[in-house]
Design an enzyme around this catalytic site. Structure first.
Site, short mmCIF file in Angstrom:
data_model
loop_
_atom_site.label_atom_id
_atom_site.label_comp_id
_atom_site.label_asym_id
_atom_site.label_seq_id
_atom_site.Cartn_x
_atom_site.Cartn_y
_atom_site.Cartn_z
N ASP A 18 -32.35 16.32 15.93
CA ASP A 18 -33.03 16.07 17.20
C ASP A 18 -33.14 17.39 17.96
O ASP A 18 -32.44 17.62 18.95
CB ASP A 18 -32.24 15.04 18.01
CG ASP A 18 -33.05 14.46 19.15
OD1 ASP A 18 -34.26 14.77 19.25
OD2 ASP A 18 -32.49 13.68 19.95
N GLU A 100 -45.20 14.21 19.00
CA GLU A 100 -45.41 13.19 20.04
C GLU A 100 -46.80 13.22 20.68
O GLU A 100 -47.35 14.28 20.98
CB GLU A 100 -44.35 13.41 21.13
CG GLU A 100 -44.27 12.29 22.14
CD GLU A 100 -42.89 12.22 22.79
OE1 GLU A 100 -42.82 11.93 23.98
OE2 GLU A 100 -41.89 12.46 22.08
N LYS A 136 -45.27 10.19 17.15
CA LYS A 136 -44.37 9.53 18.11
C LYS A 136 -45.17 8.92 19.26
O LYS A 136 -45.95 9.59 19.92
CB LYS A 136 -43.35 10.53 18.68
CG LYS A 136 -42.14 10.73 17.80
CD LYS A 136 -41.20 11.75 18.38
CE LYS A 136 -40.23 11.15 19.37
NZ LYS A 136 -39.22 12.13 19.81
N THR A 160 -41.07 5.31 19.85
CA THR A 160 -39.94 5.83 20.61
C THR A 160 -39.78 5.06 21.93
O THR A 160 -40.53 4.13 22.21
CB THR A 160 -40.13 7.35 20.85
OG1 THR A 160 -38.96 7.89 21.43
CG2 THR A 160 -41.33 7.64 21.72
N PHE A 182 -33.06 3.91 21.59
CA PHE A 182 -32.34 4.95 22.33
C PHE A 182 -30.94 4.48 22.73
O PHE A 182 -30.75 3.90 23.80
CB PHE A 182 -33.15 5.37 23.56
CG PHE A 182 -34.21 6.41 23.29
CD1 PHE A 182 -34.70 6.61 22.02
CD2 PHE A 182 -34.70 7.20 24.31
CE1 PHE A 182 -35.68 7.57 21.76
CE2 PHE A 182 -35.67 8.16 24.07
CZ PHE A 182 -36.16 8.35 22.80
#
Length: 333
Positions: A18, A100, A136, A160, A182
């Protein structure tokens, strides 16, 4: 010689880095990597990556044309910068990189689809197969519908900002490749809501949420992969050993690497398949009802989109300032 926690984890879970920091990716050698505007903003300010930023800005300015505003140029540059870092990362890792879509498009299905297609076009123009890229997208109903369209075109998606079982089910039924629940942000919400300072790892609300989603997917044979994300402590990671994937920040990768404790498998597809779990039929009305009733998911999705949008604005500001400096330097030369 005893295996460290990271080695043990890799034997049952795909480990994803990440971070957008190339040096960290080279150090820990993950299978996959994921980035977001916050990570790219951090990396873009590092001296060693200034050349990538400057080259991307210069090309964006050239392609945008003389009539383009600084805003137009920097928005084009952001999208290309995300791809530029993605291309650099893909030279190091054997797997996939997540790139993303602008979070400000989270409630616009058509715009999300168009941006995703453009991102893939850039990767393919650089010689990278779409199989190595995950787009994403935030787990709004509109984002999930965009992903459903993209998946049918062979463009794989990573959904996400996922906090609730309703989002997870909608993603699975849309045929999404991967979801990123998350963990840490769920814990943050519960700590604030209850006033509790901490939870034992096995009672962590984020861990319980991901466990529920994982078991639901394996029970009903969904192909969508579960990638736990956004960790606050090592216990959250070890309690999810066996999850399809986990995306882990460098500091926790280092902690895992430095410990040789025993790591038991916590999530098991065969055990999940034998569980008594009720199937939920998901449509837009059900999704919206469940989302409204799940205050945590409602709050954190809204907060997350605003946070990613703010990070994007900060990055655009940074790029605008750098563009102005480059233009001033060109004039002075």
């Amino acid at each position: 010689m005893s295996k460290n926690l990271l080695e043990q984890l890799r034997s049952m879970t795909v480990v994803v880095a990440d971070t957008g920091d190339i040096q960290q990716i080279e150090k820990f050698k993950p299978q996959d990597a994921t980035t977001n505007p916050s990570l790219i903003t951090t990396v873009a300010q590092m001296t060693e990556y200034q050349g990538v930023v400057d080259d991307t800005l210069a090309q964006a300015q050239k392609d945008a044309g003389e009539a383009a505003s600084s805003t137009d140029i920097t928005r084009l540059a952001f999208e290309r910068l995300a791809v530029a870092f993605g291309l650099t990362i893909l030279k190091i890792i054997p797997g996939r990189v997540s790139t993303e879509v602008d979070a400000r498009l989270s409630y616009d299905t058509e715009a999300t689809v168009n941006v995703a297609r453009e991102i893939i076009k850039q990767y393919e123009a650089a010689g990278v197969s779409r199989e190595r890229v995950l787009i994403k997208i935030a787990s709004t109903w509109e984002g999930i519908k965009a992903a459903e369209i993209l998946e049918k075109e062979g463009i794989h998606c990573n959904l996400t900002l996922l906090f609730g079982i309703h989002q997870a089910i909608a993603c699975a039924e849309a045929g999404v490749t991967l979801i990123s629940p998350f963990v840490g942000r769920i814990l943050d919400w519960y700590k604030k809501d209850t006033g509790k300072d901490s939870y034992p790892a096995e009672e962590d609300p984020g861990v319980l949420s991901v466990t529920e989603i994982y078991n639901y997917y394996k029970k009903f044979g969904y192909k969508t992969e579960v990638m736990g994300a956004s960790f606050r402590n090592l216990g959250e990671i070890t309690e999810l050993a066996g999850c399809d994937l986990l995306t882990i920040a460098p500091k926790f990768l280092a902690e895992l690497q430095s410990s040789t404790e025993e790591l038991p498998r916590k999530l098991d597809a065969k055990k999940a398949a034998a569980m008594d779990i009720k199937k939920i039929s998901m449509d837009k009305a059900t999704f919206e009802k469940m989302h409204a009733e799940d205050k945590m998911a409602y709050d954190k999705l809204d907060e997350g989109i605003k946070g990613f949008s703010k990070a994007l604005e900060d990055l655009e500001k940074l790029l605008t300032e750098r563009l102005d400096n480059l233009n001033e330097e060109a004039k002075a030369a």
